[in-house]
Design a protein around this motif. Structure first.
Motif, PDB file in Angstrom:
ATOM      1  N   TYR A   1      22.126  29.662  -1.521  1.00 10.36           N
ATOM      2  CA  TYR A   1      22.922  29.824  -2.735  1.00 10.36           C
ATOM      3  C   TYR A   1      22.731  31.143  -3.486  1.00 10.36           C
ATOM      4  O   TYR A   1      23.724  31.768  -3.809  1.00 10.36           O
ATOM      5  CB  TYR A   1      22.701  28.667  -3.711  1.00 10.36           C
ATOM      6  N   PRO A   2      21.568  31.606  -3.778  1.00  7.11           N
ATOM      7  CA  PRO A   2      21.526  32.833  -4.581  1.00  7.11           C
ATOM      8  C   PRO A   2      22.179  34.025  -3.892  1.00  7.11           C
ATOM      9  O   PRO A   2      22.635  34.948  -4.549  1.00  7.11           O
ATOM     10  CB  PRO A   2      20.033  33.093  -4.784  1.00  7.11           C
ATOM     11  N   PHE A   3      22.251  33.990  -2.562  1.00  9.06           N
ATOM     12  CA  PHE A   3      22.780  35.136  -1.829  1.00  9.06           C
ATOM     13  C   PHE A   3      24.284  35.077  -1.607  1.00  9.06           C
ATOM     14  O   PHE A   3      24.902  36.103  -1.368  1.00  9.06           O
ATOM     15  CB  PHE A   3      22.056  35.263  -0.481  1.00  9.06           C
ATOM     16  N   ASN A   4      24.880  33.890  -1.648  1.00  2.00           N
ATOM     17  CA  ASN A   4      26.319  33.776  -1.441  1.00  2.00           C
ATOM     18  C   ASN A   4      26.996  33.048  -2.602  1.00  2.00           C
ATOM     19  O   ASN A   4      27.914  32.282  -2.414  1.00  2.00           O
ATOM     20  CB  ASN A   4      26.626  33.092  -0.110  1.00  2.00           C
ATOM     21  N   PHE A   5      26.523  33.323  -3.808  1.00  2.00           N
ATOM     22  CA  PHE A   5      27.019  32.585  -4.969  1.00  2.00           C
ATOM     23  C   PHE A   5      28.487  32.854  -5.259  1.00  2.00           C
ATOM     24  O   PHE A   5      29.182  31.965  -5.746  1.00  2.00           O
ATOM     25  CB  PHE A   5      26.164  32.891  -6.203  1.00  2.00           C
ATOM     26  N   LYS A   6      28.996  34.048  -4.955  1.00  2.06           N
ATOM     27  CA  LYS A   6      30.401  34.335  -5.248  1.00  2.06           C
ATOM     28  C   LYS A   6      31.329  33.433  -4.437  1.00  2.06           C
ATOM     29  O   LYS A   6      32.293  32.886  -4.969  1.00  2.06           O
ATOM     30  CB  LYS A   6      30.718  35.803  -4.960  1.00  2.06           C
ATOM     31  N   LYS A   7      31.032  33.262  -3.177  1.00  3.50           N
ATOM     32  CA  LYS A   7      31.850  32.424  -2.305  1.00  3.50           C
ATOM     33  C   LYS A   7      31.789  30.963  -2.744  1.00  3.50           C
ATOM     34  O   LYS A   7      32.817  30.279  -2.805  1.00  3.50           O
ATOM     35  CB  LYS A   7      31.368  32.578  -0.865  1.00  3.50           C
ATOM     36  N   LYS A   8      30.606  30.473  -3.053  1.00  7.22           N
ATOM     37  CA  LYS A   8      30.449  29.058  -3.398  1.00  7.22           C
ATOM     38  C   LYS A   8      30.961  28.755  -4.800  1.00  7.22           C
ATOM     39  O   LYS A   8      31.440  27.654  -5.057  1.00  7.22           O
ATOM     40  CB  LYS A   8      28.984  28.634  -3.263  1.00  7.22           C
ATOM     41  N   GLU A   9      30.883  29.704  -5.704  1.00  7.74           N
ATOM     42  CA  GLU A   9      31.410  29.452  -7.044  1.00  7.74           C
ATOM     43  C   GLU A   9      32.932  29.452  -7.059  1.00  7.74           C
ATOM     44  O   GLU A   9      33.532  28.869  -7.953  1.00  7.74           O
ATOM     45  CB  GLU A   9      30.818  30.433  -8.046  1.00  7.74           C
ATOM     46  N   LYS A  10      33.567  30.063  -6.066  1.00  3.82           N
ATOM     47  CA  LYS A  10      35.024  29.939  -5.933  1.00  3.82           C
ATOM     48  C   LYS A  10      35.393  28.485  -5.615  1.00  3.82           C
ATOM     49  O   LYS A  10      36.381  27.967  -6.133  1.00  3.82           O
ATOM     50  CB  LYS A  10      35.547  30.864  -4.841  1.00  3.82           C
ATOM     51  N   VAL A  11      34.598  27.835  -4.779  1.00  9.88           N
ATOM     52  CA  VAL A  11      34.840  26.422  -4.459  1.00  9.88           C
ATOM     53  C   VAL A  11      34.603  25.559  -5.695  1.00  9.88           C
ATOM     54  O   VAL A  11      35.376  24.633  -5.982  1.00  9.88           O
ATOM     55  CB  VAL A  11      33.947  25.964  -3.286  1.00  9.88           C
ATOM     56  N   ILE A  12      33.566  25.872  -6.460  1.00  7.54           N
ATOM     57  CA  ILE A  12      33.288  25.141  -7.703  1.00  7.54           C
ATOM     58  C   ILE A  12      34.434  25.338  -8.695  1.00  7.54           C
ATOM     59  O   ILE A  12      34.874  24.383  -9.352  1.00  7.54           O
ATOM     60  CB  ILE A  12      31.951  25.598  -8.321  1.00  7.54           C
ATOM     61  N   ASP A  13      34.947  26.557  -8.800  1.00  3.83           N
ATOM     62  CA  ASP A  13      36.077  26.821  -9.700  1.00  3.83           C
ATOM     63  C   ASP A  13      37.326  26.068  -9.257  1.00  3.83           C
ATOM     64  O   ASP A  13      38.083  25.561 -10.089  1.00  3.83           O
ATOM     65  CB  ASP A  13      36.362  28.319  -9.773  1.00  3.83           C
ATOM     66  N   LEU A  14      37.555  25.985  -7.952  1.00  2.00           N
ATOM     67  CA  LEU A  14      38.690  25.222  -7.442  1.00  2.00           C
ATOM     68  C   LEU A  14      38.528  23.747  -7.780  1.00  2.00           C
ATOM     69  O   LEU A  14      39.484  23.088  -8.212  1.00  2.00           O
ATOM     70  CB  LEU A  14      38.814  25.413  -5.926  1.00  2.00           C
ATOM     71  N   PHE A  15      37.318  23.227  -7.609  1.00  2.00           N
ATOM     72  CA  PHE A  15      37.036  21.834  -7.972  1.00  2.00           C
ATOM     73  C   PHE A  15      37.306  21.611  -9.458  1.00  2.00           C
ATOM     74  O   PHE A  15      37.944  20.631  -9.839  1.00  2.00           O
ATOM     75  CB  PHE A  15      35.579  21.506  -7.634  1.00  2.00           C
ATOM     76  N   TRP A  16      36.838  22.521 -10.299  1.00  2.00           N
ATOM     77  CA  TRP A  16      37.039  22.378 -11.739  1.00  2.00           C
ATOM     78  C   TRP A  16      38.525  22.458 -12.095  1.00  2.00           C
ATOM     79  O   TRP A  16      38.988  21.736 -12.990  1.00  2.00           O
ATOM     80  CB  TRP A  16      36.239  23.424 -12.495  1.00  2.00           C
ATOM     81  N   SER A  17      39.300  23.292 -11.404  1.00  2.00           N
ATOM     82  CA  SER A  17      40.744  23.363 -11.680  1.00  2.00           C
ATOM     83  C   SER A  17      41.437  22.064 -11.284  1.00  2.00           C
ATOM     84  O   SER A  17      42.338  21.599 -11.991  1.00  2.00           O
ATOM     85  CB  SER A  17      41.377  24.552 -10.965  1.00  2.00           C
ATOM     86  N   TYR A  18      41.010  21.448 -10.191  1.00  2.00           N
ATOM     87  CA  TYR A  18      41.561  20.145  -9.809  1.00  2.00           C
ATOM     88  C   TYR A  18      41.206  19.073 -10.840  1.00  2.00           C
ATOM     89  O   TYR A  18      42.017  18.202 -11.141  1.00  2.00           O
ATOM     90  CB  TYR A  18      41.050  19.717  -8.438  1.00  2.00           C
ATOM     91  N   VAL A  19      39.997  19.149 -11.389  1.00  2.00           N
ATOM     92  CA  VAL A  19      39.592  18.196 -12.426  1.00  2.00           C
ATOM     93  C   VAL A  19      40.465  18.369 -13.665  1.00  2.00           C
ATOM     94  O   VAL A  19      40.945  17.387 -14.242  1.00  2.00           O
ATOM     95  CB  VAL A  19      38.093  18.373 -12.777  1.00  2.00           C
ATOM     96  N   GLU A  20      40.690  19.595 -14.075  1.00  2.00           N
ATOM     97  CA  GLU A  20      41.525  19.853 -15.258  1.00  2.00           C
ATOM     98  C   GLU A  20      42.962  19.379 -15.035  1.00  2.00           C
ATOM     99  O   GLU A  20      43.577  18.813 -15.942  1.00  2.00           O
ATOM    100  CB  GLU A  20      41.502  21.341 -15.605  1.00  2.00           C
ATOM    101  N   LYS A  21      43.495  19.596 -13.841  1.00  2.00           N
ATOM    102  CA  LYS A  21      44.853  19.114 -13.534  1.00  2.00           C
ATOM    103  C   LYS A  21      44.909  17.597 -13.563  1.00  2.00           C
ATOM    104  O   LYS A  21      45.876  17.009 -14.040  1.00  2.00           O
ATOM    105  CB  LYS A  21      45.296  19.627 -12.160  1.00  2.00           C
ATOM    106  N   ALA A  22      43.873  16.950 -13.042  1.00  2.00           N
ATOM    107  CA  ALA A  22      43.846  15.481 -13.017  1.00  2.00           C
ATOM    108  C   ALA A  22      43.756  14.911 -14.425  1.00  2.00           C
ATOM    109  O   ALA A  22      44.340  13.867 -14.711  1.00  2.00           O
ATOM    110  CB  ALA A  22      42.671  14.994 -12.177  1.00  2.00           C
ATOM    111  N   LYS A  23      43.053  15.581 -15.313  1.00  2.00           N
ATOM    112  CA  LYS A  23      42.943  15.101 -16.690  1.00  2.00           C
ATOM    113  C   LYS A  23      44.245  15.278 -17.455  1.00  2.00           C
ATOM    114  O   LYS A  23      44.524  14.528 -18.385  1.00  2.00           O
ATOM    115  CB  LYS A  23      41.819  15.833 -17.414  1.00  2.00           C
ATOM    116  N   CYS A  24      45.051  16.245 -17.073  1.00  2.00           N
ATOM    117  CA  CYS A  24      46.315  16.507 -17.767  1.00  2.00           C
ATOM    118  C   CYS A  24      47.452  15.630 -17.253  1.00  2.00           C
ATOM    119  O   CYS A  24      48.488  15.538 -17.911  1.00  2.00           O
ATOM    120  CB  CYS A  24      46.709  17.975 -17.612  1.00  2.00           C
ATOM    121  N   ARG A  25      47.282  15.024 -16.074  1.00  2.00           N
ATOM    122  CA  ARG A  25      48.333  14.175 -15.518  1.00  2.00           C
ATOM    123  C   ARG A  25      48.543  12.940 -16.369  1.00  2.00           C
ATOM    124  O   ARG A  25      47.600  12.348 -16.889  1.00  2.00           O
ATOM    125  CB  ARG A  25      47.984  13.732 -14.104  1.00  2.00           C
TER     126      ARG A  25
END
Length: 162
Positions: free
Chosen positions: A127-151
């Protein structure tokens, strides 16, 4: 267990190695230090090493008991708990936050589920060495959560309200 192709892995594929391999490594290190204590230290040194390292092993096992293999899609979070897969709606996710420098993420739930109020996932072993790649997945997950809450929740006409 049927896996949809639209699922995205939030956890590393080396999840079991992380969960059990690290514990095995800690036990082996503990045994090596115990052997060293038998050869070079007094009885107090043996008890001290065993107590300190046993306590550290206990803390590590307690912290990693809720680390699961996690996947998600646009509607649900799928948590693999051994032979059982738990499906949680994304609208039930309250927050996701980084809990350790090594990349252990805590997912908090609005309502307690089979897993409790929260559970953990580990997106990457490096994780500390590839955080940019993995945080993109976390951001995608968070965007799906926000969309689900707005539905809007659609309730059919024949639903019984209690």
């Amino acid at each position: 267990m049927v896996q949809s192709s639209s699922r995205i892995n939030l956890s590393t594929r080396f999840h079991l190695f992380y969960k059990y391999g690290t514990a095995t490594f800690i036990v082996m290190l503990m045994m090596a230090l115990l052997y060293y204590s038998f050869v070079h230290e007094s009885f107090f040194g043996i008890v001290f090493y065993l107590g300190v390292h046993g306590y550290l092993l206990y803390l590590w096992l307690k912290a990693n008991a809720l680390v699961y293999q996690v996947q998600f899609d646009e509607d649900f979070v799928f948590v693999n708990k051994g032979k059982v897969e738990i499906q949680i709606p994304l609208a039930n996710v309250k927050d996701i936050e980084l809990k350790s420098v090594l990349g252990l993420w805590r997912i908090d739930l609005v309502y307690a589920d089979v897993l409790g109020n929260h559970f953990y996932c580990k997106p990457s072993m490096l994780y500390p060495f590839n955080f940019k790649k993995k945080e993109k997945v976390i951001d995608l997950f968070w965007s799906y959560v926000e969309k689900a809450k707005c539905r809007e929740i659609i309730i059919s006409n024949n639903t019984l309200m209690s």
